[in-house]
Motif scaffolding. Structure first.
Motif, short mmCIF file in Angstrom:
data_model
loop_
_atom_site.label_atom_id
_atom_site.label_comp_id
_atom_site.label_asym_id
_atom_site.label_seq_id
_atom_site.Cartn_x
_atom_site.Cartn_y
_atom_site.Cartn_z
N GLN A 51 -5.11 5.22 -11.29
CA GLN A 51 -4.16 4.45 -11.20
C GLN A 51 -4.25 3.88 -9.76
O GLN A 51 -4.90 4.38 -8.77
N SER A 52 -3.75 2.36 -9.62
CA SER A 52 -3.79 1.74 -8.19
C SER A 52 -2.31 0.97 -7.84
O SER A 52 -1.94 0.36 -8.69
N SER A 53 -1.95 1.16 -6.65
CA SER A 53 -0.83 0.57 -6.23
C SER A 53 -1.27 -0.86 -5.70
O SER A 53 -0.15 -1.71 -5.70
N VAL A 54 -2.36 -1.25 -5.41
CA VAL A 54 -2.78 -2.47 -4.97
C VAL A 54 -3.00 -3.42 -6.31
O VAL A 54 -2.80 -4.54 -5.95
N GLN A 56 -1.67 -5.51 -9.68
CA GLN A 56 -0.51 -5.62 -10.37
C GLN A 56 -0.96 -5.83 -11.83
O GLN A 56 -0.47 -5.25 -12.61
N ALA A 78 -3.91 -8.95 -7.70
CA ALA A 78 -3.99 -8.00 -6.64
C ALA A 78 -3.91 -8.33 -5.28
O ALA A 78 -3.99 -9.37 -4.96
N ASP A 79 -3.40 -7.34 -4.24
CA ASP A 79 -3.40 -7.80 -3.01
C ASP A 79 -4.99 -7.69 -2.63
O ASP A 79 -5.54 -6.65 -2.31
N GLU A 188 -11.37 -0.60 -4.49
CA GLU A 188 -10.43 -0.72 -3.30
C GLU A 188 -11.06 -0.87 -1.78
O GLU A 188 -12.22 -0.21 -1.86
N CYS A 194 -11.33 2.03 -9.54
CA CYS A 194 -10.41 2.25 -10.22
C CYS A 194 -10.90 1.65 -11.85
O CYS A 194 -11.52 0.43 -11.64
#
Length: 217
Positions: A51-54, A56, A78-79, A188, A194
């Motif tokens: 999973q990635s918080s970066v 969306q 994503a950012d 990332e 990811c």
């Protein structure tokens, strides 16, 4: 009132994702057929262990602009300041693209154990491999007509579109239609990879697994 075929297909996509997270159900999930010359947007999901918080969202727009030609449009929201993407260069074949941000599709001709792996990089490099069966007999493939790859970048988005001819043995003029596994690797800035797919099998990320071939052309 006649039911729209697109509504039914969207239900199939949702079912494929639902079953993909539930092991045994995934193996008996239906295959979803996409009519020729139509365009469909298919969401990918991150593997539970990556999973990635970066990021969306990540989805793929699939279309067949003419017989034997496939166009895939990947949209990564994503950012992008925290996503590692190589510099664009001269398009051409290259190996090990999957070690970094890379958009992929696996195509299995109808009724065959063999399949093809296509890798498309934001650097505009690409690779094609043929497998005789699950992870066996890998052979790099040359393409007489290389894929056409275009890139669009923004602070919150990366888009890659690839148009290419289907492998000669994966045409759509047979009774059993080709199957697709739609996937991507996103790196990332930290170097963490990811893994994204329209349908993940049980266990660790495995884009080659038969359960991943969730859609038919």
């Amino acid at each position: 009132m006649k039911r729209s075929p697109f509504r039914q297909i969207r239900k199939c996509y949702a079912y494929a994702q639902y079953t993909g997270a539930r092991g045994r159900r995934a193996r008996r999930g239906l295959q979803c057929t996409m009519p020729n010359l139509a365009t469909h947007r298919i969401p990918l999901a991150a593997h539970p262990t990556t999973q990635s918080s970066v990021i969306q969202s990540l989805d793929v727009q699939v279309s067949v602009p003419s017989p034997g030609i496939l166009t895939l449009g990947y949209t990564l929201q994503a950012d992008m300041s925290r996503i590692r993407v190589g510099q664009e260069g001269i398009p051409g074949p290259a190996d090990h693209l999957w070690k970094h941000t890379c958009f992929e599709v696996f195509i299995q001709p109808g009724g065959s154990r063999g399949y093809y792996e296509f890798n498309f990089s934001p650097t505009r490099q690409w690779a094609v491999y043929r497998f005789d069966s699950y992870r066996q007999g890998m052979t790099p493939m040359a393409m007489a007509n290389p894929p056409e790859i275009s890139i669009r970048k923004a602070p919150d988005c990366l888009e890659l579109q690839a148009t290419f001819p289907l492998p000669i043995n994966a045409g759509m003029d047979t009774a059993q239609r080709p199957k697709l596994a739609l996937t991507a690797v996103v790196e990332e800035e930290s170097g963490t990879l990811c893994y994204w797919s329209a349908r993940h099998p049980q266990g660790k990320p495995d884009f080659h697994h038969p359960d991943g071939f969730a859609f038919e052309l």
